[in-house]
Design a protein around this motif. Structure first.
Motif, PDB file in Angstrom:
ATOM      1  N   HIS A  75     -80.365-113.648 -55.092  1.00  5.78           N
ATOM      2  CA  HIS A  75     -80.612-112.243 -54.765  1.00  5.78           C
ATOM      3  C   HIS A  75     -81.148-112.049 -53.347  1.00  5.78           C
ATOM      4  N   SER A  95     -84.141-124.891 -59.234  1.00  2.00           N
ATOM      5  CA  SER A  95     -84.304-124.098 -60.449  1.00  2.00           C
ATOM      6  C   SER A  95     -84.593-122.620 -60.186  1.00  2.00           C
ATOM      7  N   CYS A  96     -84.489-122.194 -58.960  1.00  2.00           N
ATOM      8  CA  CYS A  96     -84.841-120.816 -58.595  1.00  2.00           C
ATOM      9  C   CYS A  96     -83.771-119.833 -59.074  1.00  2.00           C
ATOM     10  N   THR A  97     -84.207-118.840 -59.815  1.00  2.00           N
ATOM     11  CA  THR A  97     -83.273-117.811 -60.282  1.00  2.00           C
ATOM     12  C   THR A  97     -83.243-116.603 -59.351  1.00  2.00           C
ATOM     13  N   LYS A 122     -83.186-116.932 -55.820  1.00  2.00           N
ATOM     14  CA  LYS A 122     -82.473-117.265 -54.582  1.00  2.00           C
ATOM     15  C   LYS A 122     -81.157-116.508 -54.407  1.00  2.00           C
TER      16      LYS A 122
END
Length: 151
Positions: free
Chosen positions: A116, A110-112, A114
Motif C-alpha cells: 500500500h 511478512s509486511c502486509t 508494504k
C-alpha cells in the motif's frame, strides 16, 4: 512527512529565480547566489550549496566569470515542486521500502502494509508534480512591492 529546511530553501530560491528570469529565461539576464540570498533571506553559504545541487540536477544553469551567473535551465512551467525537492533530498519516498532495491526493513518478508505504501508514495509524488514553479513564483502583492523598491 516534512520537508527539510534545505528543500524548503531550494523552493524559495527557485521561486525567486523564476520571478527574475520569467518564462523566456533571459528576461532580466543572469542572477547569482548572492542576489538570491539577499532577496530571499536564505544564508549565502546555503544559497551557494543549493545552487550547486540544483545545477547538478539540471534545474539551473551556472556560468562562472565576468557576466556569469545562474538562470533556470528550462521554463518555470516545466519545473515541478517534485523536481526541486528531489534535487535536494533524492527520490521521494514515504518509507524506505518504496525505494527500488532497498531491502533494509526487518519486516519486509511478512509486511502486509508494504504493497500500500507505493500507492501513497505515487499520490504524494503526483501532488508535488502538479505544482509548477511558475505557480510558486507568482509573488504576493506585498512581496512585489518590496522587490520593486529594491530595484
Amino acid at each position: 512527512m516534512r520537508l527539510s529546511n534545505l528543500a524548503d530553501y531550494a523552493v524559495v530560491l527557485m521561486s525567486a529565480a523564476a520571478r527574475h528570469c520569467g518564462a523566456s529565461l533571459l528576461a532580466e539576464g543572469k542572477l547569482n547566489a548572492a542576489k538570491l540570498a539577499t532577496e530571499t533571506g536564505v544564508p549565502l553559504p546555503t544559497a551557494k550549496k543549493l545552487v550547486s545541487k540544483l545545477t547538478t540536477a539540471g534545474l539551473i544553469e551556472s556560468t562562472r566569470g565576468i557576466g556569469g551567473g545562474i538562470r533556470l535551465a528550462r521554463p518555470p512551467s516545466s519545473i515541478s515542486l517534485a523536481d526541486i525537492v528531489e534535487a535536494v533530498e533524492g527520490p521521494l519516498a514515504i518509507t524506505s521500502c518504496t525505494i527500488d532495491g532497498n531491502h533494509d526493513c526487518a519486516l519486509e518478508g511478512s509486511c502486509t502494509v508494504k504493497p500500500h505504501w507505493g500507492v501513497v508514495n505515487r499520490t504524494i509524488r503526483k501532488a508535488l508534480d502538479d505544482v509548477s514553479l511558475a505557480s510558486l513564483s507568482d509573488a504576493p502583492a506585498a512581496l512585489k512591492i518590496r522587490i520593486m523598491e529594491k530595484a
